[in-house]
Scaffold this active site. Structure first.
Site, short mmCIF file in Angstrom:
data_model
loop_
_atom_site.label_atom_id
_atom_site.label_comp_id
_atom_site.label_asym_id
_atom_site.label_seq_id
_atom_site.Cartn_x
_atom_site.Cartn_y
_atom_site.Cartn_z
N GLY A 10 3.26 -6.98 0.27
CA GLY A 10 4.27 -6.37 -0.61
C GLY A 10 5.16 -5.47 0.22
N GLY A 12 8.12 -3.73 -0.94
CA GLY A 12 9.06 -2.95 -1.72
C GLY A 12 9.11 -1.53 -1.20
N VAL A 14 7.08 1.15 -1.44
CA VAL A 14 5.88 1.68 -0.78
C VAL A 14 5.58 0.92 0.50
CG1 VAL A 14 3.39 2.06 -1.02
CG2 VAL A 14 4.92 2.59 -2.93
N GLY A 15 5.67 -0.40 0.45
CA GLY A 15 5.40 -1.20 1.64
C GLY A 15 6.31 -0.83 2.80
N ARG A 45 7.36 -12.46 -1.16
CA ARG A 45 7.60 -13.70 -1.91
C ARG A 45 8.76 -14.48 -1.32
NH1 ARG A 45 7.25 -11.43 -8.06
NH2 ARG A 45 8.55 -9.84 -7.09
N GLU A 128 -6.68 6.09 -2.13
CA GLU A 128 -6.09 7.38 -2.46
C GLU A 128 -4.74 7.22 -3.16
OE1 GLU A 128 -6.11 10.94 -3.21
OE2 GLU A 128 -7.40 10.84 -1.43
N GLY A 133 -0.16 9.75 -6.50
CA GLY A 133 0.75 9.71 -5.36
C GLY A 133 0.27 10.50 -4.16
N GLY A 186 16.04 7.45 -10.45
CA GLY A 186 15.04 6.55 -9.87
C GLY A 186 13.61 6.95 -10.15
N LYS A 204 -4.78 5.23 -14.15
CA LYS A 204 -5.19 6.21 -13.14
C LYS A 204 -6.43 6.98 -13.58
CE LYS A 204 -0.41 6.75 -11.54
NZ LYS A 204 0.79 7.61 -11.61
#
Length: 328
Positions: A10, A12, A14-15, A45, A128, A133, A186, A204
């Site tokens: 992935g 996006g 975070v990646g 993808r 974690e 976050g 955002g 969570k």
């Protein structure tokens, strides 16, 4: 110097954050760990879309391609839904790779299963980043649980909802006005359902329940109420009484062993540890038998808070394998 090869599943927000931090901290991690880390594959993808300059040669759309890399030892996973994330991580664990995930949807449902599989295969699972976050609640709770019992957890686990409630109070905005602002900045997705309905906080909370108590309540028994029915008039009335609305996720284990949980709006006063937590910040309060009540506060989301705790998980895992503790 030994080289550890890693993959990012992935790519996006975070990646990409993981990729940037691993590159920016490369020398520091090498000096502290005595190991060179190389990002060898990035699973996406669409391999025709180069999201970060210079990464086109790393892109693949095949998990088999990722796991066939000689020396692959660490997999960072930042995919959104339960599948194909769980299938990918299960395969990675079976290939004896350590896995580090930010996927709360998958981990809430399959986390205990994944950890058991990892134990059988002699590898570690870092999670974690699934909860709160940049707040180090998982590693802190793990340390606390070595000696303490946790009886109750209360938390503000969704920064979007907290931001909306903060603006409704501080600016006198309606829910819709505050949500629009959150989307513009955002903080909220175009479809904010998971945030404002409480489903994000619920997932969570289930992860924290599994860690604290070794089990989760029956999901169908947990009442989950969102914030979208709260009016500006209600917020104003609460403020006049010295109270604040917080969207609180709570789980408690009673002396008889029963575990109960709920997620919903709560009015708190100045004495409550969640009272001062504003904007997109998250907070988790734990009630323990020896320490008493402990509250952790920090940024709840974003590229770097989430990605940084994933890299910290990596450093902790490699340190455990080598028999030392690493802080970055």
């Amino acid at each position: 110097m030994a080289t550890i090869k890693a993959a990012i599943l992935g790519f996006g927000t975070v990646g990409q954050g993981i990729y940037h931090i691993l590159n920016e901290k490369r020398e520091e991690l090498r000096n502290k760990l005595g190991i060179e880390l190389e990002v060898a594959k990035i699973l996406v993808r669409d391999t025709t879309k180069e999201r970060v300059p210079g990464t086109a040669h790393l892109l693949t759309d095949s998990i088999e391609d990722v796991l066939s890399v000689k020396g692959m030892q660490v997999v960072f996973e930042a995919i959104v839904n339960e599948e194909p994330a769980f299938t990918y991580l299960r395969k990675a664990v079976e290939y004896k790779c350590h896995v580090i995930t930010a996927n709360k949807v998958m981990f809430a449902k399959r986390g205990l299963e994944l950890q058991e599989l990892a134990k059988k295969n002699g590898v570690f699972v870092g999670y974690e980043a699934t909860t709160a976050g940049g707040v180090p609640v998982i590693k802190t709770m793990k340390n606390i649980l070595l000696v303490n019992d946790v009886s109750r957890i209360q938390g503000i686990l969704n920064g979007t909802s907290n931001y909306i409630l903060t603006k409704m109070r501080a600016e006198g905005w309606s829910f819709d006005q505050a949500l629009s602002e959150a989307q513009m900045l955002g903080y909220a997705e175009a479809d904010p359902y998971n945030d404002v309905s409480g489903q994000d906080a619920f997932k969570k909370l289930m992860i924290l329940s599994a860690l604290a108590f070794g089990e989760q309540p029956n999901w169908a028994d947990v009442e989950v109420v969102g914030i979208d029915e709260i009016t500006s008039e209600q917020v104003e009335s609460a403020t006049e009484q010295g109270l604040r609305y917080r969207h609180v996720a709570e789980v408690e284990k009673y002396p008889n062993g029963k575990i109960c949980a709920k997620v919903g709006p709560m009015l708190v006063d100045k004495e409550h540890p969640l009272y001062p937590i504003d904007d997109v910040f998250n907070a988790v309060t734990m009630e323990t038998n020896y320490i008493g009540t402990l509250t952790l506060v920090g940024p709840g989301a974003g590229m770097y808070p989430t990605a940084s705790v994933m890299v910290e998980d990596y450093a902790e895992i490699i340190g455990k394998r080598a028999g030392f503790v690493v802080s970055i």
